[in-house]
Design an enzyme around this catalytic site. Structure first.
Site, PDB file in Angstrom:
ATOM      1  N   ARG A  90       0.832  -1.220   0.000  1.00  0.00           N
ATOM      2  CA  ARG A  90       0.000   0.000   0.000  1.00  0.00           C
ATOM      3  C   ARG A  90       0.863   1.266   0.000  1.00  0.00           C
ATOM      4  O   ARG A  90       0.546   2.249   0.680  1.00  0.00           O
ATOM      5  CB  ARG A  90      -0.952   0.022   1.210  1.00  0.00           C
ATOM      6  N   ARG A 122      -2.594   7.309   1.839  1.00  0.00           N
ATOM      7  CA  ARG A 122      -2.914   8.518   2.611  1.00  0.00           C
ATOM      8  C   ARG A 122      -1.786   9.055   3.477  1.00  0.00           C
ATOM      9  O   ARG A 122      -1.866  10.173   3.959  1.00  0.00           O
ATOM     10  CB  ARG A 122      -4.147   8.261   3.483  1.00  0.00           C
ATOM     11  N   ARG A 163      -6.209  12.622  -4.463  1.00  0.00           N
ATOM     12  CA  ARG A 163      -7.423  11.934  -4.005  1.00  0.00           C
ATOM     13  C   ARG A 163      -8.569  12.928  -3.839  1.00  0.00           C
ATOM     14  O   ARG A 163      -9.707  12.639  -4.222  1.00  0.00           O
ATOM     15  CB  ARG A 163      -7.100  11.244  -2.684  1.00  0.00           C
ATOM     16  N   ASP A 217      -7.722  -1.312  -6.659  1.00  0.00           N
ATOM     17  CA  ASP A 217      -8.184  -1.959  -5.434  1.00  0.00           C
ATOM     18  C   ASP A 217      -8.663  -3.363  -5.760  1.00  0.00           C
ATOM     19  O   ASP A 217      -9.068  -3.630  -6.897  1.00  0.00           O
ATOM     20  CB  ASP A 217      -9.318  -1.160  -4.783  1.00  0.00           C
ATOM     21  N   TYR A 237     -16.057  -9.896   1.064  1.00  0.00           N
ATOM     22  CA  TYR A 237     -16.685  -8.570   0.917  1.00  0.00           C
ATOM     23  C   TYR A 237     -18.011  -8.674   0.152  1.00  0.00           C
ATOM     24  O   TYR A 237     -18.980  -7.995   0.466  1.00  0.00           O
ATOM     25  CB  TYR A 237     -15.734  -7.608   0.196  1.00  0.00           C
TER      26      TYR A 237
HETATM   27  O1  CP3 Z   1      -0.118   1.339  -3.244  1.00  0.00           O
HETATM   28  C1  CP3 Z   1      -0.722   0.248  -3.334  1.00  0.00           C
HETATM   29  O2  CP3 Z   1      -0.455  -0.738  -2.610  1.00  0.00           O
HETATM   30  C2  CP3 Z   1      -1.739   0.054  -4.451  1.00  0.00           C
HETATM   31  C3  CP3 Z   1      -3.078   0.226  -4.148  1.00  0.00           C
HETATM   32  C4  CP3 Z   1      -3.936  -0.698  -3.292  1.00  0.00           C
HETATM   33  C5  CP3 Z   1      -5.079  -0.195  -2.628  1.00  0.00           C
HETATM   34  N1  CP3 Z   1      -5.754  -1.255  -2.104  1.00  0.00           N
HETATM   35  C6  CP3 Z   1      -5.472   1.229  -2.586  1.00  0.00           C
HETATM   36  C7  CP3 Z   1      -6.418   1.688  -1.551  1.00  0.00           C
HETATM   37  C8  CP3 Z   1      -3.892  -2.086  -3.072  1.00  0.00           C
HETATM   38  C9  CP3 Z   1      -2.852  -3.097  -3.502  1.00  0.00           C
HETATM   39  C10 CP3 Z   1      -5.064  -2.415  -2.329  1.00  0.00           C
HETATM   40  C11 CP3 Z   1      -5.419  -3.796  -1.945  1.00  0.00           C
HETATM   41  C12 CP3 Z   1      -6.545  -4.029  -1.033  1.00  0.00           C
HETATM   42  N2  CP3 Z   1      -7.752  -3.364  -0.976  1.00  0.00           N
HETATM   43  C13 CP3 Z   1      -6.591  -5.083  -0.094  1.00  0.00           C
HETATM   44  C14 CP3 Z   1      -5.498  -6.125   0.109  1.00  0.00           C
HETATM   45  C15 CP3 Z   1      -4.364  -5.602   0.919  1.00  0.00           C
HETATM   46  C16 CP3 Z   1      -4.665  -5.505   2.387  1.00  0.00           C
HETATM   47  O3  CP3 Z   1      -4.517  -4.381   2.911  1.00  0.00           O
HETATM   48  O4  CP3 Z   1      -4.964  -6.523   3.001  1.00  0.00           O
HETATM   49  C17 CP3 Z   1      -7.825  -5.005   0.569  1.00  0.00           C
HETATM   50  C18 CP3 Z   1      -8.323  -5.936   1.672  1.00  0.00           C
HETATM   51  C19 CP3 Z   1      -8.561  -3.913   0.002  1.00  0.00           C
HETATM   52  C20 CP3 Z   1      -9.944  -3.469   0.322  1.00  0.00           C
HETATM   53  C21 CP3 Z   1      -9.984  -2.091   0.818  1.00  0.00           C
HETATM   54  N3  CP3 Z   1      -9.700  -0.975   0.051  1.00  0.00           N
HETATM   55  C22 CP3 Z   1     -10.306  -1.656   2.120  1.00  0.00           C
HETATM   56  C23 CP3 Z   1     -10.664  -2.583   3.266  1.00  0.00           C
HETATM   57  C24 CP3 Z   1     -10.223  -0.267   2.114  1.00  0.00           C
HETATM   58  C25 CP3 Z   1     -10.586   0.649   3.242  1.00  0.00           C
HETATM   59  C26 CP3 Z   1      -9.554   0.657   4.301  1.00  0.00           C
HETATM   60  C27 CP3 Z   1      -8.557   1.721   4.030  1.00  0.00           C
HETATM   61  O5  CP3 Z   1      -7.351   1.444   4.075  1.00  0.00           O
HETATM   62  O6  CP3 Z   1      -9.030   2.857   3.820  1.00  0.00           O
HETATM   63  C28 CP3 Z   1      -9.803   0.149   0.832  1.00  0.00           C
HETATM   64  C29 CP3 Z   1      -9.560   1.545   0.361  1.00  0.00           C
HETATM   65  C30 CP3 Z   1      -8.234   1.857  -0.245  1.00  0.00           C
HETATM   66  N4  CP3 Z   1      -7.594   1.081  -1.179  1.00  0.00           N
HETATM   67  C31 CP3 Z   1      -7.462   3.027  -0.015  1.00  0.00           C
HETATM   68  C32 CP3 Z   1      -6.319   2.924  -0.829  1.00  0.00           C
HETATM   69  C33 CP3 Z   1      -5.210   3.932  -0.975  1.00  0.00           C
HETATM   70  C34 CP3 Z   1      -7.822   4.171   0.896  1.00  0.00           C
HETATM   71  C35 CP3 Z   1      -9.011   4.904   0.370  1.00  0.00           C
HETATM   72  C36 CP3 Z   1      -8.818   6.390   0.183  1.00  0.00           C
HETATM   73  O7  CP3 Z   1      -7.756   6.853  -0.246  1.00  0.00           O
HETATM   74  O8  CP3 Z   1      -9.804   7.084   0.445  1.00  0.00           O
END
Ligand code: CP3
Length: 346
Positions: free
Chosen positions: A30, A34, A43, A80, A155
């Site tokens: 990730r 943020r 964003r 995502d 999910y």
């Molecule tokens: O830089 C990177 O790694 C690439 C982008 C990436 C995101 N999500 C961006 C994101 C990757 C590889 C993911 C994978 C992802 N998404 C997973 C597997 C990895 C892990 O953490 O276990 C999962 C379970 C998700 C599902 C998901 N997406 C959740 C549960 C959430 C909300 C929780 C959170 O961290 O906010 C997201 C949102 C998300 N995906 C954000 C980002 C940068 C934050 C949202 C925002 O910027 O408003």
């Protein structure tokens, strides 16, 4: 055991292919997100989170942001794991401070998903990869990804994240036919999606099985190992020798069996995996990735540096890709990331 192809000159990809590097190549789970002010800026102007994922110019920009600040060996596609349900016709929304929200599937609605059209919906993500590839330095590895079928299903069935995945675990037990149909759809669509990513420029792909927790060994074999094995095999039918990382978070005592049965090139380790256990139970030819606790990076300083050195030392006898043991968190101080890279890269 798979034969290792020739080195490519990309240190992280080479480590994934089984060539041990002098110092472990690094990326951060990730890494675009943020904790970076420049991410928060893009964003804010993108509209919704999914708008950001589906706008190639902006998604390419945020993918590259962490590489401008830090000496990382890979870029990971900004997207995502939940674009797959969205593409299957189960809309996903990211509510502020709440995480993902979906209308949960029931046994009947599994049949109304539309796998035929899913890849069309994901064309912007493939365009993002083409843009990243064109902008990325030769020695950097470009990583594509998807969620593993079980994790994505948790999910789709629960409608949101949960700490015990109870909705999906009960659905699998009470509705085995509909559950199997859902997993079949996810295996096939995810395989075609990963193949499209490899063709659009990804050097390797990672399968995020973030919820490999809370499963007994039978459930683990049926929901995690078997669908991951089928997904890997299906990708390699279409792209032979595709380099693939599996990250079964929480797999614990099932790690070695997961690696052996799925045939992944790289095994991602979560931070609860003991170093001695990993080095004793996993074959020395298997590349491992991980596994610093993200909160050690938040706290920083001597505890972080000594733990990072322990991880590097524990895997000095095999190909290793340094990473966190789960995603970087928003409150991480940027200076600590630079400190960590200094420790790893010397
Ligand atoms: O830089 C990177 O790694 C690439 C982008 C990436 C995101 N999500 C961006 C994101 C990757 C590889 C993911 C994978 C992802 N998404 C997973 C597997 C990895 C892990 O953490 O276990 C999962 C379970 C998700 C599902 C998901 N997406 C959740 C549960 C959430 C909300 C929780 C959170 O961290 O906010 C997201 C949102 C998300 N995906 C954000 C980002 C940068 C934050 C949202 C925002 O910027 O408003």
């Amino acid at each position: 055991m798979r034969a290792s192809p020739q080195p490519t000159g990309k240190p992280l990809l080479d480590a994934a292919l089984g060539h041990k590097q002098k110092t472990p190549p690094v990326w951060i789970m990730r890494q675009a997100g943020r904790y970076l002010p420049e991410y928060r800026e893009v964003r804010a102007k993108a509209g919704s989170f999914l708008d950001l994922c589906y706008t190639p110019t902006l998604a390419c920009e945020v993918t590259l942001q962490p590489l401008r600040r830090f000496d990382l060996d890979a870029a990971i596609l900004f997207s995502d794991i939940l674009v797959i349900p969205d593409a299957l016709g189960q809309p996903v929304r990211f509510a502020q401070g709440e995480g993902p929200v979906l209308e949960p599937l029931d046994a009947k609605s599994v049949a109304s998903l539309s796998p035929e059209k899913a890849l069309d919906h994901l064309t912007p993500v493939l365009e993002t990869l083409e843009r990243i590839k064109a902008a990325l330095a030769q020695e950097k590895t470009l990583i594509g990804f998807c969620g593993a079928p079980w994790t994505v299903a948790t999910y789709m069935l629960g409608g949101k994240g949960s700490s015990d995945q109870a909705a999906a675990r009960l659905f699998a037990l009470n509705e085995p036919v509909a559950f199997a149909a859902l997993i079949d759809i996810l295996v096939e669509v995810s395989a075609r999606y990963l193949v499209a990513q490899l063709r659009a420029g990804a050097d390797m792909v990672q399968i995020f099985e973030s919820w490999a927790l809370n499963l007994d060994e039978t459930a683990f074999r049926n929901y995690v190992i078997e669908p991951n094995r089928r997904l890997v095999a299906r990708v390699r039918e279409l792209v032979p020798d595709a380099p693939i990382t599996g990250f079964p978070r929480g797999a614990a005592g099932m790690l070695a069996e997961y690696a052996e049965k799925t045939g992944v090139n790289v095994l991602g380790l979560d931070y609860a995996t003991p170093l001695a256990f990993a080095s004793q139970t996993l074959p020395q030819t298997l590349t491992v990735q991980g596994n610093l606790d993200p909160l050690r990076l938040v706290a920083g300083g001597a505890q972080m540096e000594s733990r990072a050195r322990e991880i590097v030392a524990a895997f000095a006898d095999r190909p290793h890709i340094f990473n966190l043991g789960h995603g970087i968190v928003p409150q991480t101080p940027i200076a600590h990331v630079s400190d960590l890279l200094k420790v790893i890269k010397g």
